[in-house]
Write a protein that holds these residues in place. Structure first.
Motif, short mmCIF file in Angstrom:
data_model
loop_
_atom_site.label_atom_id
_atom_site.label_comp_id
_atom_site.label_asym_id
_atom_site.label_seq_id
_atom_site.Cartn_x
_atom_site.Cartn_y
_atom_site.Cartn_z
N UNK A 177 0.84 -1.32 0.10
CA UNK A 177 0.06 0.01 -0.06
C UNK A 177 0.84 1.26 -0.01
N UNK A 178 2.12 1.21 0.77
CA UNK A 178 2.88 2.56 0.93
C UNK A 178 3.55 2.61 -0.53
N UNK A 179 3.61 1.34 -1.28
CA UNK A 179 4.52 1.56 -2.62
C UNK A 179 3.44 2.49 -3.60
N UNK A 180 2.45 2.25 -3.27
CA UNK A 180 1.28 2.72 -3.98
C UNK A 180 1.31 4.39 -4.06
N UNK A 181 1.95 5.02 -2.89
CA UNK A 181 1.81 6.26 -2.76
C UNK A 181 3.42 6.82 -2.45
N UNK A 182 3.89 7.59 -3.54
CA UNK A 182 5.28 7.82 -3.69
C UNK A 182 5.63 8.99 -2.86
N UNK A 183 4.50 9.63 -2.20
CA UNK A 183 4.86 10.84 -1.34
C UNK A 183 4.38 10.58 0.02
N UNK A 184 4.55 8.88 0.30
CA UNK A 184 4.41 8.67 1.69
C UNK A 184 5.80 8.02 2.14
N UNK A 185 6.45 8.44 3.18
CA UNK A 185 7.62 7.97 3.74
C UNK A 185 7.43 6.93 4.57
N UNK A 186 7.98 5.85 4.56
CA UNK A 186 8.05 4.81 6.03
C UNK A 186 9.22 5.25 6.76
N UNK A 187 9.11 5.57 7.81
CA UNK A 187 10.03 5.97 8.85
C UNK A 187 10.56 4.75 9.64
N UNK A 188 9.94 3.94 10.04
CA UNK A 188 10.36 2.69 10.59
C UNK A 188 9.15 1.40 10.54
N UNK A 189 9.74 0.28 10.80
CA UNK A 189 8.94 -0.96 10.93
C UNK A 189 9.28 -1.79 11.99
#
Length: 332
Positions: A177-189
């Motif tokens: 889902x995150x990959x579908x949104x280029x302006x979303x940044x994953x900070x940590x998992x």
């Protein structure tokens, strides 16, 4: 929503007939129900679903729950105990889908019929599997959160137990889902092991490292509630989603604290798993696989889920059979 309402009506109409038709057959039927822990409210929904199904069919349930959450040695010990006590059948949620395979094989050797629920075992023989599509739950709840964020911002993922199948698939869905949104940044998992307190603690640590967190993708509701408590404690705001559709999550959605939860429907899983076990004992037709479709529960559609566990009714067998995802159904 429509299906749930119709199920309630059908069950209300069919229950007296079911009790009359099964009572004579069920005097000695005992179903042993194995779940992972007492700390995750999800498993309470599985247990109650199993109890409601067994009661409606004139059978009884005995629960096996590790005192230490998700303990592999303890569940293996409980399997040895249940084999000695020889229940009529077993409804089994493995604490670890790989590590519990030898235990399942012991159950198979003891000729006790067993139904696999929630986490699909990596081995062993089962009458059926009843669960949900974890990847789709992660993908759809993740998409919902990111859409509500306007497709941009910083997010963190709170993972469940590393290596567990549910966690692997749910987090894979979040990441897609995150990959579908280029302006979303994953900070940590980071893992918080499906536990509320650990969800709170991990979120507190993440907030110290990241001054701006806009969204939290939690792999279950307990961790999502913990993250909300951490946010409230720090007087910070972020949109939070969880998975499981527990009553606790519904209450948080009603209060405006939780954005949404993916409905994992442990109650229905417990119902159908137990119904399959009992029907197999009575040489009635069963289904061999049910994988429930994902539903995102939010402020617009939570009402059917806002029902106390002890007031819920299992689906009729006809409705349960209609959910089967592996054809054909079979008759023993």
């Amino acid at each position: 929503m429509k299906t749930l309402k119709s199920n309630l009506k059908l069950i209300a109409a069919a229950l007296p007939v079911a009790l009359l038709s099964t009572g004579a057959l069920a005097a000695d039927e005992t179903i042993a129900v194995f779940t992972k822990n007492q700390t995750n409210p999800y498993f309470q929904t599985v247990r109650v679903g199993a109890e409601v199904a067994a009661k409606s069919m004139g059978a009884k349930v005995v629960h096996y729950i590790p005192t230490k959450p998700d303990s592999i040695p303890e569940q293996l010990s409980q399997i040895e105990d249940v084999i000695v006590k020889k229940p009529s059948a077993i409804v089994f949620v493995p604490v670890d889908y790989k590590a519990m395979v030898p235990g399942v094989e012991q159950i198979n050797d003891a000729k006790i019929p067993v139904v696999n629920v929630t986490d699909r075992s990596a081995g062993g023989k089962f009458l059926a599997f009843v669960g949900a599509d974890d990847y789709s739950l992660g993908l759809e709840t993740g998409r919902y959160l990111l859409k509500e964020m306007g497709g941009k911002g910083n997010v963190v993922i709170l993972e469940g137990v590393k290596g567990s199948l549910t966690n692997i698939d749910r987090v894979r869905g979040f990441n897609d889902a995150i990959k579908e949104n280029k302006d979303v940044k994953l900070l940590a998992s980071q893992p918080a092991n499906y536990q509320r307190l650990q969800g709170l603690q991990v979120m507190e640590n993440l907030m110290q490292s990241h001054p701006q967190i806009d969204g939290v993708l939690a792999a279950n509701d307990a961790m999502a509630i913990g993250a909300i408590e951490a946010l409230d404690g720090a007087n910070r705001k972020a949109k939070v989603i969880g998975i499981n559709g527990t009553k606790e999550a519904v209450d948080a959605i009603k209060a405006g604290k939780l954005l949404a939860s993916g409905d994992y429907n442990g109650f229905v899983q417990g119902c159908i798993g137990t119904m399959v076990a009992i029907r197999a004992l009575r040489n009635e037709a069963i289904v061999t696989e049910v994988v429930l479709k994902p539903t995102v529960v939010n402020a617009s559609n939570y009402q059917p889920y806002d029902v106390p566990l002890d007031a819920r009714a299992c689906p009729s067998w006809a409705d349960a059979a209609a959910m089967a995802t592996k054809a054909p159904t079979k008759t023993n």
